[in-house]
Design a protein around this motif. Structure first.
Motif, PDB file in Angstrom:
ATOM      1  N   PHE A 114     -66.791 -57.675  -1.191  1.00 40.49           N
ATOM      2  CA  PHE A 114     -66.359 -58.478  -2.351  1.00 40.49           C
ATOM      3  C   PHE A 114     -65.870 -57.586  -3.496  1.00 40.49           C
ATOM      4  O   PHE A 114     -66.477 -56.560  -3.802  1.00 40.49           O
ATOM      5  CB  PHE A 114     -67.527 -59.337  -2.820  1.00 40.49           C
ATOM      6  N   THR A 115     -64.766 -58.007  -4.142  1.00 39.86           N
ATOM      7  CA  THR A 115     -64.144 -57.188  -5.189  1.00 39.86           C
ATOM      8  C   THR A 115     -64.023 -57.964  -6.500  1.00 39.86           C
ATOM      9  O   THR A 115     -64.269 -59.172  -6.553  1.00 39.86           O
ATOM     10  CB  THR A 115     -62.741 -56.737  -4.773  1.00 39.86           C
ATOM     11  N   THR A 116     -63.591 -57.249  -7.526  1.00 38.94           N
ATOM     12  CA  THR A 116     -63.387 -57.863  -8.842  1.00 38.94           C
ATOM     13  C   THR A 116     -62.354 -58.981  -8.765  1.00 38.94           C
ATOM     14  O   THR A 116     -62.549 -60.063  -9.342  1.00 38.94           O
ATOM     15  CB  THR A 116     -62.922 -56.797  -9.850  1.00 38.94           C
ATOM     16  N   GLN A 117     -61.242 -58.735  -8.067  1.00 41.59           N
ATOM     17  CA  GLN A 117     -60.218 -59.771  -7.947  1.00 41.59           C
ATOM     18  C   GLN A 117     -60.754 -60.997  -7.229  1.00 41.59           C
ATOM     19  O   GLN A 117     -60.465 -62.135  -7.612  1.00 41.59           O
ATOM     20  CB  GLN A 117     -58.997 -59.225  -7.203  1.00 41.59           C
ATOM     21  N   GLY A 118     -61.548 -60.786  -6.191  1.00 45.59           N
ATOM     22  CA  GLY A 118     -62.160 -61.911  -5.491  1.00 45.59           C
ATOM     23  C   GLY A 118     -63.054 -62.726  -6.430  1.00 45.59           C
ATOM     24  O   GLY A 118     -63.052 -63.964  -6.391  1.00 45.59           O
ATOM     25  N   ALA A 119     -63.809 -62.033  -7.299  1.00 49.11           N
ATOM     26  CA  ALA A 119     -64.708 -62.713  -8.229  1.00 49.11           C
ATOM     27  C   ALA A 119     -63.932 -63.554  -9.241  1.00 49.11           C
ATOM     28  O   ALA A 119     -64.259 -64.715  -9.493  1.00 49.11           O
ATOM     29  CB  ALA A 119     -65.590 -61.694  -8.953  1.00 49.11           C
ATOM     30  N   THR A 120     -62.888 -62.960  -9.823  1.00 49.66           N
ATOM     31  CA  THR A 120     -62.123 -63.702 -10.832  1.00 49.66           C
ATOM     32  C   THR A 120     -61.342 -64.858 -10.208  1.00 49.66           C
ATOM     33  O   THR A 120     -61.263 -65.942 -10.792  1.00 49.66           O
ATOM     34  CB  THR A 120     -61.158 -62.760 -11.584  1.00 49.66           C
ATOM     35  N   TRP A 121     -60.763 -64.649  -9.026  1.00 50.00           N
ATOM     36  CA  TRP A 121     -60.065 -65.745  -8.351  1.00 50.00           C
ATOM     37  C   TRP A 121     -61.031 -66.885  -8.024  1.00 50.00           C
ATOM     38  O   TRP A 121     -60.689 -68.055  -8.177  1.00 50.00           O
ATOM     39  CB  TRP A 121     -59.419 -65.234  -7.060  1.00 50.00           C
ATOM     40  N   SER A 122     -62.215 -66.526  -7.569  1.00 52.84           N
ATOM     41  CA  SER A 122     -63.204 -67.537  -7.200  1.00 52.84           C
ATOM     42  C   SER A 122     -63.639 -68.348  -8.420  1.00 52.84           C
ATOM     43  O   SER A 122     -63.676 -69.588  -8.380  1.00 52.84           O
ATOM     44  CB  SER A 122     -64.413 -66.858  -6.560  1.00 52.84           C
ATOM     45  N   ILE A 123     -63.962 -67.633  -9.521  1.00 55.73           N
ATOM     46  CA  ILE A 123     -64.438 -68.337 -10.720  1.00 55.73           C
ATOM     47  C   ILE A 123     -63.341 -69.206 -11.319  1.00 55.73           C
ATOM     48  O   ILE A 123     -63.518 -70.418 -11.524  1.00 55.73           O
ATOM     49  CB  ILE A 123     -64.958 -67.336 -11.774  1.00 55.73           C
ATOM     50  N   TYR A 124     -62.185 -68.602 -11.593  1.00 58.90           N
ATOM     51  CA  TYR A 124     -61.115 -69.367 -12.238  1.00 58.90           C
ATOM     52  C   TYR A 124     -60.549 -70.447 -11.321  1.00 58.90           C
ATOM     53  O   TYR A 124     -60.220 -71.554 -11.772  1.00 58.90           O
ATOM     54  CB  TYR A 124     -59.993 -68.433 -12.702  1.00 58.90           C
ATOM     55  N   GLY A 125     -60.436 -70.131 -10.026  1.00 55.84           N
ATOM     56  CA  GLY A 125     -59.913 -71.122  -9.085  1.00 55.84           C
ATOM     57  C   GLY A 125     -60.828 -72.323  -8.961  1.00 55.84           C
ATOM     58  O   GLY A 125     -60.377 -73.479  -9.010  1.00 55.84           O
ATOM     59  N   GLY A 126     -62.130 -72.060  -8.799  1.00 55.04           N
ATOM     60  CA  GLY A 126     -63.087 -73.163  -8.721  1.00 55.04           C
ATOM     61  C   GLY A 126     -63.149 -73.951 -10.011  1.00 55.04           C
ATOM     62  O   GLY A 126     -63.217 -75.193  -9.996  1.00 55.04           O
ATOM     63  N   LEU A 127     -63.111 -73.238 -11.128  1.00 54.44           N
ATOM     64  CA  LEU A 127     -63.194 -73.884 -12.441  1.00 54.44           C
ATOM     65  C   LEU A 127     -61.974 -74.766 -12.708  1.00 54.44           C
ATOM     66  O   LEU A 127     -62.114 -75.938 -13.092  1.00 54.44           O
ATOM     67  CB  LEU A 127     -63.304 -72.810 -13.523  1.00 54.44           C
ATOM     68  N   ILE A 128     -60.803 -74.217 -12.496  1.00 56.51           N
ATOM     69  CA  ILE A 128     -59.567 -74.962 -12.784  1.00 56.51           C
ATOM     70  C   ILE A 128     -59.414 -76.160 -11.850  1.00 56.51           C
ATOM     71  O   ILE A 128     -59.041 -77.263 -12.279  1.00 56.51           O
ATOM     72  CB  ILE A 128     -58.345 -74.025 -12.686  1.00 56.51           C
ATOM     73  N   SER A 129     -59.721 -75.963 -10.567  1.00 53.95           N
ATOM     74  CA  SER A 129     -59.572 -77.077  -9.619  1.00 53.95           C
ATOM     75  C   SER A 129     -60.566 -78.196  -9.939  1.00 53.95           C
ATOM     76  O   SER A 129     -60.210 -79.381  -9.923  1.00 53.95           O
ATOM     77  CB  SER A 129     -59.755 -76.597  -8.180  1.00 53.95           C
ATOM     78  N   ALA A 130     -61.830 -77.843 -10.262  1.00 58.56           N
ATOM     79  CA  ALA A 130     -62.839 -78.861 -10.560  1.00 58.56           C
ATOM     80  C   ALA A 130     -62.505 -79.614 -11.845  1.00 58.56           C
ATOM     81  O   ALA A 130     -62.478 -80.851 -11.868  1.00 58.56           O
ATOM     82  CB  ALA A 130     -64.221 -78.215 -10.666  1.00 58.56           C
ATOM     83  N   VAL A 131     -62.243 -78.871 -12.919  1.00 58.85           N
ATOM     84  CA  VAL A 131     -61.958 -79.516 -14.209  1.00 58.85           C
ATOM     85  C   VAL A 131     -60.637 -80.283 -14.139  1.00 58.85           C
ATOM     86  O   VAL A 131     -60.524 -81.404 -14.663  1.00 58.85           O
ATOM     87  CB  VAL A 131     -61.914 -78.465 -15.343  1.00 58.85           C
ATOM     88  N   GLY A 132     -59.628 -79.715 -13.468  1.00 59.44           N
ATOM     89  CA  GLY A 132     -58.340 -80.384 -13.346  1.00 59.44           C
ATOM     90  C   GLY A 132     -58.448 -81.711 -12.615  1.00 59.44           C
ATOM     91  O   GLY A 132     -57.885 -82.729 -13.051  1.00 59.44           O
ATOM     92  N   LEU A 133     -59.187 -81.729 -11.511  1.00 65.44           N
ATOM     93  CA  LEU A 133     -59.345 -82.973 -10.758  1.00 65.44           C
ATOM     94  C   LEU A 133     -60.131 -84.009 -11.555  1.00 65.44           C
ATOM     95  O   LEU A 133     -59.855 -85.209 -11.464  1.00 65.44           O
ATOM     96  CB  LEU A 133     -60.029 -82.690  -9.422  1.00 65.44           C
ATOM     97  N   VAL A 134     -61.125 -83.564 -12.328  1.00 70.53           N
ATOM     98  CA  VAL A 134     -61.880 -84.497 -13.177  1.00 70.53           C
ATOM     99  C   VAL A 134     -60.956 -85.127 -14.224  1.00 70.53           C
ATOM    100  O   VAL A 134     -61.008 -86.339 -14.473  1.00 70.53           O
ATOM    101  CB  VAL A 134     -63.062 -83.786 -13.868  1.00 70.53           C
ATOM    102  N   LEU A 135     -60.104 -84.312 -14.848  1.00 67.29           N
ATOM    103  CA  LEU A 135     -59.202 -84.818 -15.894  1.00 67.29           C
ATOM    104  C   LEU A 135     -58.269 -85.899 -15.357  1.00 67.29           C
ATOM    105  O   LEU A 135     -57.890 -86.826 -16.095  1.00 67.29           O
ATOM    106  CB  LEU A 135     -58.379 -83.670 -16.483  1.00 67.29           C
ATOM    107  N   PHE A 136     -57.903 -85.794 -14.090  1.00 71.25           N
ATOM    108  CA  PHE A 136     -56.975 -86.767 -13.508  1.00 71.25           C
ATOM    109  C   PHE A 136     -57.686 -87.721 -12.546  1.00 71.25           C
ATOM    110  O   PHE A 136     -57.087 -88.237 -11.608  1.00 71.25           O
ATOM    111  CB  PHE A 136     -55.824 -86.041 -12.807  1.00 71.25           C
ATOM    112  N   SER A 137     -58.971 -87.966 -12.811  1.00 67.62           N
ATOM    113  CA  SER A 137     -59.768 -88.859 -11.984  1.00 67.62           C
ATOM    114  C   SER A 137     -60.092 -90.142 -12.754  1.00 67.62           C
ATOM    115  O   SER A 137     -59.863 -90.223 -13.965  1.00 67.62           O
ATOM    116  CB  SER A 137     -61.073 -88.160 -11.577  1.00 67.62           C
ATOM    117  N   PRO A 138     -60.666 -91.142 -12.081  1.00 72.15           N
ATOM    118  CA  PRO A 138     -61.054 -92.382 -12.773  1.00 72.15           C
ATOM    119  C   PRO A 138     -62.139 -92.179 -13.828  1.00 72.15           C
ATOM    120  O   PRO A 138     -62.383 -93.081 -14.627  1.00 72.15           O
ATOM    121  CB  PRO A 138     -61.569 -93.267 -11.628  1.00 72.15           C
TER     122      PRO A 138
END
Length: 540
Positions: free
Chosen positions: A451-475
């Motif tokens: 595991f690397t620094t890039q993997g950590a940042t991609w994982s955190i930001y990717g999970g965060l953006i996808s979760a919050v983004g889907l909530v914003l456009f959900s019922p």
């Protein structure tokens, strides 16, 4: 009893304002005294962030249960069961099972590997600034999602008690809770917050036990009669006691339930305010003991939510509950009113007592959440990113206290908007965000050598953006009468919980980011972290 009579009864109870205000004031004064006392003992950063690591396994287990059994547990789950029967109880199961993941995966390794925050563990063998920035951002976002539920619960609870119907009055209540939580954290730090959470856990368990006893007494301790009465009163018949009333209507609701289940089970191990509690004990053994104590206490409480939810369903009609609050968040206080007698002083006393306990629950949880997010901002972002590790302990603690004010202000605004959404559902969103952004990175950091620094940042930001983004456009946000913005519709994601998509995205991006990275992982540092996480050697 009609819905109008129940509202009038609640208003009559609110006429006992002297009693209600006295109970609330007594708790606030007592906890403020504890906070000031603890604040005087807070000498350095270790005291402010980790309570000096002086708490025993039992004390920390009690505090963890106080931190975990939030407005979602007491108000939201009771309301969900009262309105949806069996399907509402699924929240309790998910919240409890999640602790097994926390116990087996993260409790001991985190205690051994970090100092004050989740970012300490993630940055141990990676580049400090990008990882700490990502960890701090994720911690603050997850905490604010969780704070929404507590603020919403406070608004509906005190509004019911004091007969406040105006939006301005409800927003004022949310603001009051926000101010109190800022005071608790800025003055008392982790020591004050921990003691408040322990007191709150005892009060909540006692209140739930009292209501459970009174409900069972009402039905001569015959659970079958209780469930039968709940099914009849609900208007749904036997379907009320069987799976599928809420999550089995069609394939979409079934998928939504799977998404919710994944988020609940995996979310606890990524919740920042729970993770920082493992740093308050002196040894890894105490960390394990604290989780075992927490599982016992929380499991007992969630069993009692069965009596609370089905008791409310048996004694109060669904229309009465939804007239008081559309999401059912007032089912437990209304149950207390009915058990004591709607037109009686005892009913008003029981309503005021249980509501004071629920208010105590909210205050303790928001203090823990605010502490987690302000600690992460001060320790990860301010001290290690902005000041590049050159900040003094005094400057770091001051930054934590100042950030508490900002986080409190944001929570007040968002909490006012979310006051009519079921608080258990709101907390489930926080679990989804935590499981998407935090859990993959924690697991990979502790157990994956590559595991690397890039993997950590991609994982955190990717999970965060996808979760919050889907909530914003959900019922949850728009498109339905129960949405945060019911008068507009910009939702395109059909499910209420994004976990089924965003959690795999977080794990997958961690792998992709790692393999696309040109950075060579520091295998020596991983070996050090592995030894430290498993044995505690060199911890703190």
């Amino acid at each position: 009893m009609t819905a109008q009579q129940t509202v009038l009864a609640a208003n009559e109870a609110s006429e006992h304002r002297g009693l209600i205000i006295s109970l609330f004031a007594a708790f606030v004064i007592a906890t403020l005294f504890i906070t000031v006392w603890a604040g005087r003992q807070t000498k350095d950063a270790a005291d402010f962030y980790a309570g000096g690591r002086q708490f025993t396994g039992f004390q920390n287990g009690l505090a963890i249960s106080g931190d975990y059994m939030s407005a979602a547990s007491f108000l939201g789950i009771a309301g969900a069961i009262a309105l949806s029967g069996y399907d509402g109880f699924l929240y309790s199961i998910g919240f409890l099972v999640a602790w097994l993941i926390a116990l087996l995966l993260v409790a001991e390794p985190l205690r051994n590997s970090g100092r004050y925050t989740m970012g300490d563990v993630l940055a141990y063998r990676m580049r400090q600034r990008p990882v700490r920035t990502a960890a701090g951002t994720s911690t603050i976002v997850v905490s604010i999602f969780y704070l929404l539920a507590q603020m919403a619960g406070a608004g509906v609870l005190v509004s019911l008690l004091l007969g406040i119907t105006s939006d301005a009055g409800k927003i004022g209540i949310v603001a009051l809770v926000g101010v109190l939580m800022i005071v608790y954290v800025t003055i008392g730090g982790m020591k004050g917050t921990t003691w408040v959470q322990m007191v709150k856990a005892v009060l909540l368990m006692t209140g739930a036990l009292l209501l459970t006893f009174l409900v069972l007494l009402k039905f001569n301790f015959n659970v079958s009669d209780l469930l039968g009465a709940a099914a009849d009163q609900s208007g749904k018949g036997q379907a009320f006691l069987e799976p599928g009333l809420k999550y089995g209507v069609d394939n979409l609701t079934k998928l939504d339930f799977i998404s919710l289940s994944i988020a609940l089970v995996l979310g606890t191990a990524g919740l920042p305010h729970i993770l920082i509690r493992f740093y308050t004990v002196p040894t890894a053994q105490a960390a394990r003991k604290s989780v075992i104590w927490a599982i016992g206490l929380i499991g007992s409480f969630y069993l009692m939510t069965l009596a609370l939810g089905f008791g409310a369903a048996a004694l109060i009609t669904p229309k009465e509950i939804t007239d008081s609050n559309p999401a059912g968040n007032t089912a437990a206080p209304l149950l207390a009113l009915h058990l004591g007698g709607v037109d009686s002083t005892w009913g008003a006393i029981l309503l005021a007592t249980i509501s004071a306990v629920a208010f105590a629950t909210i205050l303790a949880v928001v203090a823990g959440l605010t502490l987690a997010s302000s600690s992460s901002f001060a320790h990860d972002i301010y001290a290690n990113v902005i000041k590049k590790g050159q900040a003094t302990e005094k400057e770091e603690v001051r930054a934590a206290r100042l950030s508490t004010v900002g986080i409190g202000a944001v929570s007040i605004v968002l909490g006012a908007l979310a006051r009519d959404i079921n608080v258990a559902g709101l907390v489930a969103l926080a679990f989804a965000v935590a499981a998407s952004a935090n859990l993959p990175t924690i697991v990979y950091s502790l157990f994956w050598k590559r595991f690397t620094t890039q993997g950590a940042t991609w994982s955190i930001y990717g999970g965060l953006i996808s979760a919050v983004g889907l909530v914003l456009f959900s019922p949850v946000v728009s498109g339905k009468p129960s949405s945060m913005f019911p008068d507009v519709d910009f939702h395109w994601f059909p499910m209420s919980n994004p976990g089924i998509i965003s959690i795999p995205v977080g794990f997958l991006l961690g792998i992709i980011g790692t393999y696309l990275s040109k950075e060579e992982p520091d295998k020596g540092k991983f070996a050090e972290l592995e030894v430290r996480s498993l044995t505690g050697t060199g911890a703190h």
